[in-house]
Write a protein that holds these residues in place. Structure first.
Motif, PDB file in Angstrom:
ATOM      1  N   ASP A   1     -53.575  55.643 -78.337  1.00  0.00           N
ATOM      2  CA  ASP A   1     -52.567  56.618 -77.919  1.00  0.00           C
ATOM      3  C   ASP A   1     -52.445  56.627 -76.391  1.00  0.00           C
ATOM      4  O   ASP A   1     -53.335  57.110 -75.682  1.00  0.00           O
ATOM      5  N   ARG A   2     -51.316  56.098 -75.884  1.00  0.00           N
ATOM      6  CA  ARG A   2     -51.147  55.989 -74.424  1.00  0.00           C
ATOM      7  C   ARG A   2     -50.847  57.334 -73.770  1.00  0.00           C
ATOM      8  O   ARG A   2     -50.888  57.456 -72.536  1.00  0.00           O
ATOM      9  N   ASN A   3     -50.520  58.363 -74.567  1.00  0.00           N
ATOM     10  CA  ASN A   3     -50.146  59.655 -73.979  1.00  0.00           C
ATOM     11  C   ASN A   3     -51.312  60.637 -73.879  1.00  0.00           C
ATOM     12  O   ASN A   3     -51.194  61.684 -73.264  1.00  0.00           O
ATOM     13  N   LYS A   4     -52.441  60.296 -74.518  1.00  0.00           N
ATOM     14  CA  LYS A   4     -53.578  61.221 -74.479  1.00  0.00           C
ATOM     15  C   LYS A   4     -54.290  61.107 -73.137  1.00  0.00           C
ATOM     16  O   LYS A   4     -54.543  60.012 -72.636  1.00  0.00           O
ATOM     17  N   ALA A   5     -54.630  62.241 -72.547  1.00  0.00           N
ATOM     18  CA  ALA A   5     -55.327  62.260 -71.253  1.00  0.00           C
ATOM     19  C   ALA A   5     -56.832  62.375 -71.487  1.00  0.00           C
ATOM     20  O   ALA A   5     -57.277  63.145 -72.340  1.00  0.00           O
TER      21      ALA A   5
ATOM     22  N   TRP B   1     -60.127  51.048 -53.534  1.00  0.00           N
ATOM     23  CA  TRP B   1     -59.608  52.420 -53.753  1.00  0.00           C
ATOM     24  C   TRP B   1     -60.070  52.914 -55.121  1.00  0.00           C
ATOM     25  O   TRP B   1     -60.126  52.140 -56.086  1.00  0.00           O
ATOM     26  N   ILE B   2     -60.463  54.173 -55.174  1.00  0.00           N
ATOM     27  CA  ILE B   2     -60.770  54.774 -56.477  1.00  0.00           C
ATOM     28  C   ILE B   2     -60.050  56.114 -56.588  1.00  0.00           C
ATOM     29  O   ILE B   2     -59.831  56.808 -55.587  1.00  0.00           O
ATOM     30  N   ALA B   3     -59.694  56.456 -57.811  1.00  0.00           N
ATOM     31  CA  ALA B   3     -59.035  57.746 -58.059  1.00  0.00           C
ATOM     32  C   ALA B   3     -60.078  58.857 -58.055  1.00  0.00           C
ATOM     33  O   ALA B   3     -61.274  58.613 -58.229  1.00  0.00           O
ATOM     34  N   LYS B   4     -59.623  60.085 -57.858  1.00  0.00           N
ATOM     35  CA  LYS B   4     -60.534  61.229 -57.957  1.00  0.00           C
ATOM     36  C   LYS B   4     -60.877  61.477 -59.421  1.00  0.00           C
ATOM     37  O   LYS B   4     -60.107  61.137 -60.312  1.00  0.00           O
ATOM     38  N   ASP B   5     -62.018  62.106 -59.659  1.00  0.00           N
ATOM     39  CA  ASP B   5     -62.367  62.514 -61.030  1.00  0.00           C
ATOM     40  C   ASP B   5     -61.277  63.433 -61.562  1.00  0.00           C
ATOM     41  O   ASP B   5     -60.762  64.289 -60.823  1.00  0.00           O
ATOM     42  N   GLY B   6     -60.928  63.245 -62.836  1.00  0.00           N
ATOM     43  CA  GLY B   6     -59.885  64.092 -63.414  1.00  0.00           C
ATOM     44  C   GLY B   6     -59.322  63.490 -64.671  1.00  0.00           C
ATOM     45  O   GLY B   6     -59.891  62.550 -65.237  1.00  0.00           O
ATOM     46  N   LYS B   7     -58.198  64.031 -65.124  1.00  0.00           N
ATOM     47  CA  LYS B   7     -57.602  63.586 -66.387  1.00  0.00           C
ATOM     48  C   LYS B   7     -56.617  62.444 -66.134  1.00  0.00           C
ATOM     49  O   LYS B   7     -55.748  62.556 -65.275  1.00  0.00           O
ATOM     50  N   TYR B   8     -56.784  61.365 -66.918  1.00  0.00           N
ATOM     51  CA  TYR B   8     -55.912  60.192 -66.781  1.00  0.00           C
ATOM     52  C   TYR B   8     -55.553  59.650 -68.158  1.00  0.00           C
ATOM     53  O   TYR B   8     -56.327  59.774 -69.111  1.00  0.00           O
ATOM     54  N   LYS B   9     -54.360  59.046 -68.228  1.00  0.00           N
ATOM     55  CA  LYS B   9     -53.929  58.390 -69.463  1.00  0.00           C
ATOM     56  C   LYS B   9     -54.353  56.922 -69.442  1.00  0.00           C
ATOM     57  O   LYS B   9     -54.749  56.391 -68.399  1.00  0.00           O
ATOM     58  N   LEU B  10     -54.220  56.272 -70.611  1.00  0.00           N
ATOM     59  CA  LEU B  10     -54.761  54.919 -70.786  1.00  0.00           C
ATOM     60  C   LEU B  10     -54.317  53.929 -69.720  1.00  0.00           C
ATOM     61  O   LEU B  10     -55.113  53.135 -69.236  1.00  0.00           O
ATOM     62  N   PHE B  11     -53.030  53.955 -69.355  1.00  0.00           N
ATOM     63  CA  PHE B  11     -52.509  52.926 -68.456  1.00  0.00           C
ATOM     64  C   PHE B  11     -52.377  53.401 -67.007  1.00  0.00           C
ATOM     65  O   PHE B  11     -51.758  52.734 -66.187  1.00  0.00           O
ATOM     66  N   ASP B  12     -52.983  54.556 -66.700  1.00  0.00           N
ATOM     67  CA  ASP B  12     -53.024  55.009 -65.304  1.00  0.00           C
ATOM     68  C   ASP B  12     -54.028  54.157 -64.523  1.00  0.00           C
ATOM     69  O   ASP B  12     -55.119  53.865 -65.021  1.00  0.00           O
ATOM     70  N   VAL B  13     -53.681  53.783 -63.306  1.00  0.00           N
ATOM     71  CA  VAL B  13     -54.598  53.005 -62.464  1.00  0.00           C
ATOM     72  C   VAL B  13     -55.626  53.961 -61.858  1.00  0.00           C
ATOM     73  O   VAL B  13     -55.264  54.964 -61.236  1.00  0.00           O
ATOM     74  N   ILE B  14     -56.915  53.639 -62.078  1.00  0.00           N
ATOM     75  CA  ILE B  14     -57.957  54.533 -61.538  1.00  0.00           C
ATOM     76  C   ILE B  14     -58.826  53.818 -60.490  1.00  0.00           C
ATOM     77  O   ILE B  14     -59.672  54.443 -59.866  1.00  0.00           O
ATOM     78  N   MET B  15     -58.609  52.507 -60.319  1.00  0.00           N
ATOM     79  CA  MET B  15     -59.387  51.791 -59.310  1.00  0.00           C
ATOM     80  C   MET B  15     -58.665  50.503 -58.912  1.00  0.00           C
ATOM     81  O   MET B  15     -57.993  49.879 -59.741  1.00  0.00           O
ATOM     82  N   LYS B  16     -58.804  50.117 -57.650  1.00  0.00           N
ATOM     83  CA  LYS B  16     -58.241  48.848 -57.173  1.00  0.00           C
ATOM     84  C   LYS B  16     -59.370  47.991 -56.601  1.00  0.00           C
ATOM     85  O   LYS B  16     -60.246  48.513 -55.891  1.00  0.00           O
TER      86      LYS B  16
END
Length: 582
Positions: A111-115, A159-174
């Motif tokens: 499910d790509r919409n679940k956070a 780069w890293i994202a802050k801790d928090g809610k993300y969906k499956l295809f959100d970029v959280i690290m580069k």
């Protein structure tokens, strides 16, 4: 030039005069874009096996190349889910399309919409490599999902994202690699299902997978990272045994693959798994389970995919540092699918029509079991338990015989025992386990050095009883001397009081190793004292009339798992009765 279908033979489709495809590549076939896989390439023809029903497919429809192999989508949301053989979520399809899977159904596995509530592990400027853990989330209340760096994304974290809610295809690290390319990491990755996931090191097997089933743990143990076969004819309890094993074994995660089983049986499995309570957490067992359902009326080619999808998901969780138990029910249906596809390809048949490569396919599957040091420097394992359904219960057929070559635990189910309601119906005369030597040190350290000695004595008594029963069948038991009659009586105590288990009894459905040890102590003490009683010139019949044998059979119910000190009364009872009748 557009590639078009040249011929259709069931699930086998050919394309003529093309160089657009490579071996094991995923392809989309026809206007409905049915999922298929390239299985043969010659100068003129490219052959594709289609994992969906080809009903209505017409020669001349287009075939599309994808340039990538059949892959499983790996990420949070796998647990608690039910997939078909090619990882399509059945609950989602049922909700959107109805109870039948439409051909060409293109539903995403997760499910790509679940956070998901993500916590970052990696730091900026840290060097990371394939298989390292870079973030975590709680996939269920009990299982932490650890995100692994995908292949080809080694480098320096920029780069890293802050801790928090993300969906499956959100970029959280580069990540920037040595060539200066930037890779964006999300919560999901793909892996080719027919390629084993790499590990740092394969560790020697030394820890048992405890099931609480006495006949398995004591007589025919399996190790974490091992492989076992459960062959048995119709109605011998293969599925029931795998249920019980899944519920009670000390694996962290369960992957259950229903491969080519009857639809009504598979429905029952799915319903029962959905209701089972996990004894470790008191929550639903589905919290740490993935189900893959491929019923006998589904396209035959997808049976092969279901086995590989299951083991790929198992390896993914192993790489996080979990111990995973994979149940495949049944590998015979998978082998029959290979035979059908092979026949349509007009390949030279081997024994009983199975393809000549059947042994290598079976070995490739079971070789993916193992106890591993992962690329993230954790320890994990995949244990494979494959059910085999030989036609007519004939263990000499090719699938059973070839499976025996690649597994080290063989739990042969017996029709006669099943009809006698003897659960588990494992025949102790035809089953074996080669893991005993590997596990000796663990048993000696954690249970006691006498555990395997007792096992040896129990096995010896059962073997002797089996020989004596052959004589009894021919000439009756009256001609036997008392010391041999005693072995038959003790054999009966072992069979009914130790090997037979009641899956519906609160203290007998799961038996800890310490209780198994104490039960063996009592049975062997009874044998030792009764043998001395007979050697002193007393009659066995006098001993039988005391009811001591029946009393020992019932101890499995009378001693709760949390009151093992009650076993101390049994030797005293035996001594008191022997003294009274001497």
């Amino acid at each position: 030039m557009e590639n078009k279908i040249h011929s259709i033979n069931g699930p086998v489709v050919t394309v003529k005069n093309t160089k657009d495809f490579s071996m094991l590549e995923m392809a989309y076939v026809g206007n409905d874009k049915l999922l298929g896989e390239v299985i043969s390439i010659s100068k003129e023809l490219t052959t594709i096996q289609v994992y969906e029903s080809t009903t209505g497919l017409v020669v001349g429809e287009p075939v599309y190349s994808t340039g990538e192999p059949i892959s499983a989508m790996l990420g949070p949301g796998l647990l608690r889910n039910i997939f078909d053989g090619i990882e399509r979520p059945l609950k989602t399809i049922s909700y959107n399309e109805g109870i039948y899977i439409p051909i060409g159904s293109d539903v995403e596995s997760l499910d790509r919409n679940k956070a998901w509530d993500v916590k970052m592990v990696a730091k900026v400027d840290q060097m990371i490599r394939f298989g390292n853990i870079y973030a975590t989330t709680m996939e269920t209340e009990t299982i932490e999902h650890r995100f692994l760096v995908p292949q080809g994304a080694d480098g320096r974290v920029t780069w890293i994202a802050k801790d928090g809610k993300y969906k499956l295809f959100d970029v959280i690290m580069k990540v920037e690699d040595t060539k200066g390319n930037t890779h964006e990491l999300t919560l999901v990755q793909k892996w080719p299902i027919k390629t084993p996931r790499p590990v740092f090191n394969r560790i020697g097997i030394s820890v048992p997978l405890i099931s609480g089933q006495r006949v398995i743990d004591t007589l025919f143990p399996i190790a974490k990272g091992g492989a076992a076969a459960v062959p048995g004819g119709f109605g011998t309890g293969k599925t029931m045994m795998q249920h019980q094993f899944a519920k009670w074994c000390d694996a962290d995660l369960i992957i259950y693959v229903g491969c080519g089983e009857r639809g009504n049986e598979m429905t029952q499995v799915l319903e029962e798994f959905g209701e089972l309570i996990d004894p470790r957490t008191e929550k639903l067992l589905m919290e740490r389970t993935v189900l893959i359902a491929n019923t006998s009326n589904m396209p035959v080619a997808a049976r092969e995919a279901s086995i590989y999808t299951g083991v790929t998901i198992a390896e993914y969780y192993r790489d996080m540092g979990y111990h995973v138990a994979l149940m495949a029910d049944s590998t015979s249906r998978w082998a029959e699918a290979l035979r059908e596809i092979s026949g349509r390809l007009e390949e030279m048949p081997a024994e009983e029509g199975f393809p000549a490569y059947l042994p290598s396919r079976i070995s490739q599957f079971y070789e993916r079991a193992g106890y591993m040091q992962t690329l993230s420097n954790k320890v994990g394992s995949v244990t494979i338990i494959g059910a085999v359904s030989p036609q007519g219960g004939d263990f000499s057929e090719p699938v059973t015989q070839n499976t025996k070559r690649f597994v080290r635990s063989f739990w042969a189910l017996d029709k006669q025992l099943a009809y006698q309601r003897h659960y588990a119906a494992i025949n102790w005369n035809t089953s074996y386990s080669d893991y005993v030597l590997d596990l000796t040190k663990w048993f000696d350290t954690n249970v006691g050095p006498s555990f395997l000695q007792h096992r040896q004595e129990i096995m010896g008594l059962l073997s002797e009883e089996n020989k004596l029963m052959e004589i009894v069948k021919l000439i009756g038991s009256d001609v036997l001397p008392d010391d041999q009659k005693l072995i038959i009586e003790i054999g009966k105590v072992i069979r009914l009081g130790y090997l037979q288990q009641n899956a519906f009894h609160k203290d007998d459905t799961y038996v800890p190793l310490e209780k198994q040890m104490k039960m063996m102590n009592v049975i062997l003490y009874l044998h030792q004292k009764a043998k001395k009683f007979i050697d002193d010139g007393h009659s066995l019949n006098v001993l039988i009339e005391t009811g001591i044998f029946e009393q020992i059979v019932k101890m499995k119910y009378e001693v709760p798992n949390d009151q093992l000190e009650l076993f101390e009364q049994y030797p005293k009872t035996i001594d008191r009765l022997l003294k009274r009748v001497s």
